[in-house]
Design an enzyme around this catalytic site. Structure first.
Site, short mmCIF file in Angstrom:
data_model
loop_
_atom_site.label_atom_id
_atom_site.label_comp_id
_atom_site.label_asym_id
_atom_site.label_seq_id
_atom_site.Cartn_x
_atom_site.Cartn_y
_atom_site.Cartn_z
N ASN A 158 0.87 -1.17 0.00
CA ASN A 158 0.00 0.00 0.00
C ASN A 158 0.90 1.22 0.00
O ASN A 158 1.83 1.29 0.81
CB ASN A 158 -0.87 0.05 1.26
CG ASN A 158 -1.77 -1.16 1.41
OD1 ASN A 158 -2.12 -1.81 0.44
ND2 ASN A 158 -2.15 -1.45 2.65
N HIS A 171 6.94 0.44 3.57
CA HIS A 171 6.91 -0.98 3.89
C HIS A 171 5.88 -1.69 3.03
O HIS A 171 5.01 -1.06 2.45
CB HIS A 171 6.60 -1.20 5.37
CG HIS A 171 5.22 -0.75 5.78
ND1 HIS A 171 4.89 0.57 5.99
CD2 HIS A 171 4.09 -1.44 6.00
CE1 HIS A 171 3.62 0.67 6.32
NE2 HIS A 171 3.09 -0.55 6.34
N HIS A 298 -1.76 -18.66 -13.77
CA HIS A 298 -0.57 -17.93 -14.19
C HIS A 298 -0.38 -16.79 -13.19
O HIS A 298 -1.24 -15.91 -13.09
CB HIS A 298 -0.92 -17.38 -15.58
CG HIS A 298 0.20 -16.91 -16.44
ND1 HIS A 298 0.46 -17.48 -17.67
CD2 HIS A 298 1.08 -15.90 -16.29
CE1 HIS A 298 1.45 -16.83 -18.25
NE2 HIS A 298 1.86 -15.86 -17.43
#
Lengths: 351, 351
Positions: A158, A171, A298
């Protein structure tokens, strides 16, 4: 900060079957609920170099040789989330309560502190540092896979308060789960259906068609392709996929990790230029742990800039109105001229 | 304001099968995309009394007897959205483009202007005015049902900019669709599965269990019950359901509409008190037009206050972490003492 009222739990919506985590926080007033984590810029930062004792002990770190764990001298640290949504110890204890289903909130919730330097964003990191973030995802996923209670790991980033950031220091996060998140389960179901009919991976089919028409390709290299998906829910939504079929992110080769890191970094730079440094989320969709070499699914990365036009309405309907065509978005993102970034910061040892 | 670049279209995600509306806006710079509608407080308001010529001609209005359409003297107006996400004229023209599916963006997009008075919110309206809003939903749904191109109508209210409001003047919206929105389709599938196994409506089962345990009931009257759902995705999420099985909102009796209006109004008042007047969305989930008296599905209203803790992450995973247990939320909402509101405003004729 916050305490837990009680142990977190998974609860299943009886109508549509979605599992939700109820992780009750203690709060002074009800209007504080959900706001506890949104406190940035409070002076002291537990993620800064020198404050290693403010986080739980590190699980993984890339550090200068000779430095001890949980002391300065690191480039990147992975630590358990101090206020985790899930609890690492215990058993699931699946149970019914009348028509409802419930289980204990068992899981892992880890934080990747991407840099010791407060104020640096992901995009400010040097290419090798940026690659370290993806490498840490891979290493932690491979490790969490060994815990047989877990079926899935979500790695996500985020950026910006509007995208859900609680602590300013750059982070990203990992959540290991005993279930497969709904959206991923839907993708897997859709991909399985396609495979049953065609004996081909639907993502491989999408890549083939996108390469042919070339109206939604933002960037590509030998190993990866970034597209604006045909039915984008959000303006400037991006999917980044390996060109050759690969089911599990954690099985990526080191060479491909470098190529992935380059293109992902470029995409964020493009987005920053076109959209004036928007808040964003990206996350990795990969195959569940309990299947090896899945032919129908995938892995890929989804990147969603969080622009202002977002109505809670979408949550209630699953129905999206996107004001920017994917072809328009592609055009804008493609045109960006990528400059070389300034010299690398923090020339410490490689991991 | 904005123009359309081209006709809106529905596009289907080839992996999970969700239809999305691509309604491309023209914008000066890409960073303006999606921001065009967010302009409140610009002085002139097209929804105010006296500015009837600024909207497309009204489809429905509750007005003082003797006043002409599209002139002052109304209590509530329904008009087509001037900048609709969908276009009312034309055929769907379903077609494939390689592996992708697409159709024309045909639908209706209407705006309910809930009051002639700028600055009044839904909750400021008198009980009869509030009921008029629900009545207008019912009347418009019943009318739109006659158009055989449409399969579904979503009625919804956004309150507050964070909940997606574009124009300040209090209004709600209706979107008529040739498809069933994904989230509703999932609920219907889940409810159908339950019905096949049990020959009971799952929502009726939920109501029965909630009445027995009484830990998540916020308010009830003879006809309706409001609960915090067991697996709430969001703090203070509320579901409001008719106690007796009813599949289609538009078939509601006038008596029940009055009872519904009262309880919905109370719920918004409770939410306002507990959460300091939060932005919110509510929307009606009802059965599709093409099925009459559906035994397995039960219409209801979902109310979601938009609190600050919202990460785009949820969009990418369908995975929710809720920091407030539904039982806590119920307790807070239940405890609110509802005062009588001040005298009614705008004593004009009833429709």
């Amino acid at each position: 900060m916050k305490d837990r009222d009680s142990m977190p739990e998974f609860r299943k919506d009886p109508v549509i079957g979605r599992w939700v985590i109820i992780a009750a926080e203690r709060a002074e007033r009800p209007s504080d609920f959900g706001k506890a984590e949104y406190q940035v810029n409070r002076g002291f930062c537990p993620f800064c170099e020198g404050n290693e004792q403010s986080t739980p002990p590190e699980i993984l770190a890339f550090r200068k040789s000779g430095t001890a764990a949980n002391t300065p001298g690191w480039k990147l640290r992975v630590v358990p989330n101090k206020f985790p949504a899930l609890q690492i110890e215990g058993d699931l204890n699946r149970r019914g309560i009348g028509i409802y289903d419930q289980m204990n909130g068992i899981g892992a919730h880890e934080v990747i502190i991407e840099t010791p330097t407060h104020g640096q964003t992901l995009i400010d990191l040097s290419p090798p540092q940026f690659e370290d973030v993806l490498l840490s995802f891979q290493l932690r996923m491979a490790d969490l896979k060994k815990d047989t209670r877990f079926l899935y790991v979500i790695a996500f980033k985020n950026h910006g308060r509007a995208a859900g950031v609680s602590l300013e220091h750059s982070h990203s996060q990992l959540i290991a789960l005993p279930i497969i998140p709904k959206r991923v389960a839907e993708e897997i179901r859709g991909a399985d259906n396609h495979f049953r009919m065609k004996e081909r991976c639907i993502f491989c089919d999408i890549i083939r068609q996108e390469l042919e028409t070339d109206v939604r390709i933002i960037e590509q290299n030998d190993s990866f392709i970034a597209i604006s998906p045909f039915a984008s829910r959000f303006p400037f939504e991006i999917w980044l996929l390996p060109k050759k079929h690969e089911s599990h992110f954690e099985q990526i080769s080191r060479e491909n990790l470098t190529a992935l890191s380059k293109i992902l970094r470029n995409l964020l730079l493009r987005m920053n230029k076109v959209l004036d440094e928007p808040p964003y989320n990206f996350l990795i969709h990969t195959s569940p742990f309990n299947e090896e070499k899945k032919l129908s699914y995938h892995w890929h990365i989804e990147i969603i800039p969080k622009l202002s036009r977002v109505a809670g309405f979408e949550w209630g309907t699953g129905f999206y109105i996107n004001p920017t065509s994917p072809e328009q978005a592609t055009q804008f993102l493609k045109e960006v001229v990528l400059e070389q970034k300034a010299a690398e910061i923090l020339p410490v040892d490689s991991p």
